[in-house]
Design an enzyme around this catalytic site. Structure first.
Site, PDB file in Angstrom:
ATOM      1  N   TYR A  49       4.365   6.003  10.191  1.00  0.00           N
ATOM      2  CA  TYR A  49       3.514   4.870   9.835  1.00  0.00           C
ATOM      3  C   TYR A  49       4.297   3.814   9.040  1.00  0.00           C
ATOM      4  CZ  TYR A  49      -0.831   2.426   8.976  1.00  0.00           C
ATOM      5  OH  TYR A  49      -1.816   1.467   8.953  1.00  0.00           O
ATOM      6  N   LYS A  70       1.688  -0.982  15.139  1.00  0.00           N
ATOM      7  CA  LYS A  70       3.116  -1.069  15.451  1.00  0.00           C
ATOM      8  C   LYS A  70       3.544  -2.343  16.195  1.00  0.00           C
ATOM      9  CE  LYS A  70       4.604   2.678  13.672  1.00  0.00           C
ATOM     10  NZ  LYS A  70       4.492   2.257  12.292  1.00  0.00           N
ATOM     11  N   TYR A  80      -8.908   4.962   8.037  1.00  0.00           N
ATOM     12  CA  TYR A  80      -9.069   5.239   9.471  1.00  0.00           C
ATOM     13  C   TYR A  80     -10.153   6.303   9.612  1.00  0.00           C
ATOM     14  CZ  TYR A  80      -4.655   2.870  10.650  1.00  0.00           C
ATOM     15  OH  TYR A  80      -3.663   1.949  10.836  1.00  0.00           O
ATOM     16  N   PRO A 120      -3.530  -0.833  18.986  1.00  0.00           N
ATOM     17  CA  PRO A 120      -3.285  -1.207  17.586  1.00  0.00           C
ATOM     18  C   PRO A 120      -3.461  -0.087  16.561  1.00  0.00           C
ATOM     19  CG  PRO A 120      -5.343  -2.163  18.375  1.00  0.00           C
ATOM     20  CD  PRO A 120      -4.684  -1.532  19.553  1.00  0.00           C
ATOM     21  N   HIS A 135       0.849  -1.189   0.000  1.00  0.00           N
ATOM     22  CA  HIS A 135       0.000   0.000   0.000  1.00  0.00           C
ATOM     23  C   HIS A 135       0.885   1.239   0.000  1.00  0.00           C
ATOM     24  CE1 HIS A 135      -3.837  -1.941   1.911  1.00  0.00           C
ATOM     25  NE2 HIS A 135      -3.338  -2.652   0.918  1.00  0.00           N
TER      26      HIS A 135
END
Ligand code: FAD
Ligand code: PHB
Length: 405
Positions: free
Chosen positions: A389, A301, A205, A297, A76
């Site tokens: 990220y 990570k 998200y 979560p 991604h």
């Protein structure tokens, strides 16, 4: 009489941390024995993390166990942040000079690593009972366990405590020798796996008035979804229809985007916690992964931190057994803690800015929206999100842990 065994590194736990460490040691010609409480299928079937940082993918490749992630992992280059009914894309690759994340289930990672372990012919005991560690302050610590009705005593040069948050290694360290930092959150995640083609190629998200929701996936035919619930929520309270109604309410955007609906094949509730126990070493016991730290979560990570810990630990054991050096053993905890705390901060921030809190005020709510508005409209803010990220750079090179660069 217990059966007497010996090894250089005794590893408690065959999760990602234990299995990765075992293979890194194998590549360095260092002997290990893994002792796991559960059976093989249980270890593989547990549904957990799904997002691999760039560095974790690179590590699997460099270790020669990356064929699965290379062929079946979903790369991604971006992700979406959604609020007030609108999705905003964060271009991870563009903002980080080409880095990305890969969606590849923890189950798959663990399956690949168990296969690799079995191929080496080195020992891995599943279904070990009454596992205990002893002699941590001596130079010959032991792991005791029962296997197939027989007591075993495994004498080790070192013990790696890779037995997760509820394992026995961390509690074997005297409480006075550990600092514990902890935060619990007033919510958990209800998560499902559904037989439905992902409706979007990247993760979404979402902050909705009813709370957080997350769209993810496992494969071209399986969608993974979560939403925020009270921390002690019982999954039995939620029928499949009610789960879908809540998912769709929170995730549907004004342009009509929504996840595809399908048969739910797995569901559960995960509590949220931030936790660090340090130092991550006591005598000859070294803690790695969830045994030493837990993150909520939201930042994806947990598994990645387990991987970076064991890279640092493999370097330490390689330095000791191959070059007689002890400085890398001594530095282990400090090096890991720096990365762990940055991941803690990031996971806390992602969690705080995207969940509803029971005690929040109208001011908090507006500030949260402004946070996401700023994030998705500022290249500087998006760059900060993106570099964390996809994973901050490791302090330890692959080469120093005995891998080709
Ligand atoms: P674990 O995977 O916990 O492995 C520890 C191993 O030790 C297990 O196999 C266990 O059976 C074994 N063990 C335990 N006790 C003993 C004993 N006494 N003797 C021998 N063996 C023992 N992270 C994300 O990034 N995204 C997610 O969506 C996500 N979801 C999660 C959901 C749940 C329910 C949990 C618990 C974790 C989740 N995580 C998630 C976190 C991520 O899965 C962990 O960070 C990762 O598994 C850490 O790997 P580990 O090897 O350190 O620990
Ligand atoms: C997942 O796919 O399970 C997943 C993705 C991103 C997260 C957490 C879990 O932040």
């Amino acid at each position: 009489m217990p059966a007497a065994l010996e090894t250089q590194v005794g590893i408690v736990g065959a999760g990602p941390a234990g299995l990765l460490l075992a293979h890194l040691l194998h590549l360095n010609g260092i002997d290990s024995v893994i002792v796991e409480r559960r059976d093989r299928d249980y270890v593989i079937d547990r549904v957990r993390a799904g997002v691999l940082e760039q560095g974790t993918v690179d590590l699997l490749m460099a270790m020669g166990v990356g064929e699965g992630v290379r062929s079946r992992g979903l790369r991604h280059d971006g992700l979406y942040v959604s609020f007030k009914g609108q999705r905003h894309r964060v271009d991870l690759a563009d903002l980080t000079g080409g880095k990305a994340i890969t969606v590849y289930g923890q189950n798959e990672v663990v399956r690949d690593l168990i296969d690799a372990r079995l191929e080496t012919g080195r020992p891995l005991y599943f279904e070990a009972d009454r596992v205990a560690v002893d002699g941590l302050d001596s130079d010959r610590p032991v792991i005791r366990f029962d296997h197939d009705g027989q007591d075993h005593e495994l004498r080790c040069g070192f013990i790696a405590g890779c037995d997760g948050f509820r394992g026995i290694c961390r509690p074997s360290i005297p409480a006075a020798a550990l600092n514990v930092y902890e935060r619990t959150y007033p919510f958990g995640w209800l998560g499902i796996l559904a037989e439905a083609a992902p409706a979007c190629e990247e993760l979404v998200y979402t902050l909705h008035d009813r709370g957080f929701a997350l769209f993810s996936m496992r494969s071209p035919t399986v969608t993974r979804l979560y939403f925020q619930v009270p921390p002690d929520e019982s999954i039995d309270k939620w029928s499949d229809d009610a789960i879908w109604a809540e998912m769709l309410t929170r995730m549907t955007t004004r342009d009509g985007w929504a996840p595809n609906v399908g048969r739910i094949i797995q569901k559960g509730v995960t509590p949220m916690r931030s936790f660090v126990a340090a130092p991550m070493r006591h005598g000859r016991l070294f803690l790695a992964g969830d045994a030493a730290h837990i993150v909520p979560p939201t930042g994806a990570k947990g598994l990645n931190l387990a991987a970076s810990d064991v890279l640092v630990l493999a370097r330490a054991f390689k330095g000791f057994y191959k070059c007689g050096r002890t400085d890398w053993l001594d530095e282990y905890s400090a090096v890991c803690e720096r990365r762990v705390w940055k991941a803690q901060r990031f996971s806390w921030w992602m969690t705080s800015s995207m969940h509803r809190f029971p005690d929040e005020t109208a001011f908090d709510r507006q500030r949260q929206i402004a946070d996401l508005d700023y994030l998705t409209s500022s290249r500087a803010a998006m760059t900060s999100l993106a570099e964390q990220y996809v994973g901050l750079p490791a302090e330890v090179s692959f080469e120093s842990a005995g891998l080709p660069q």
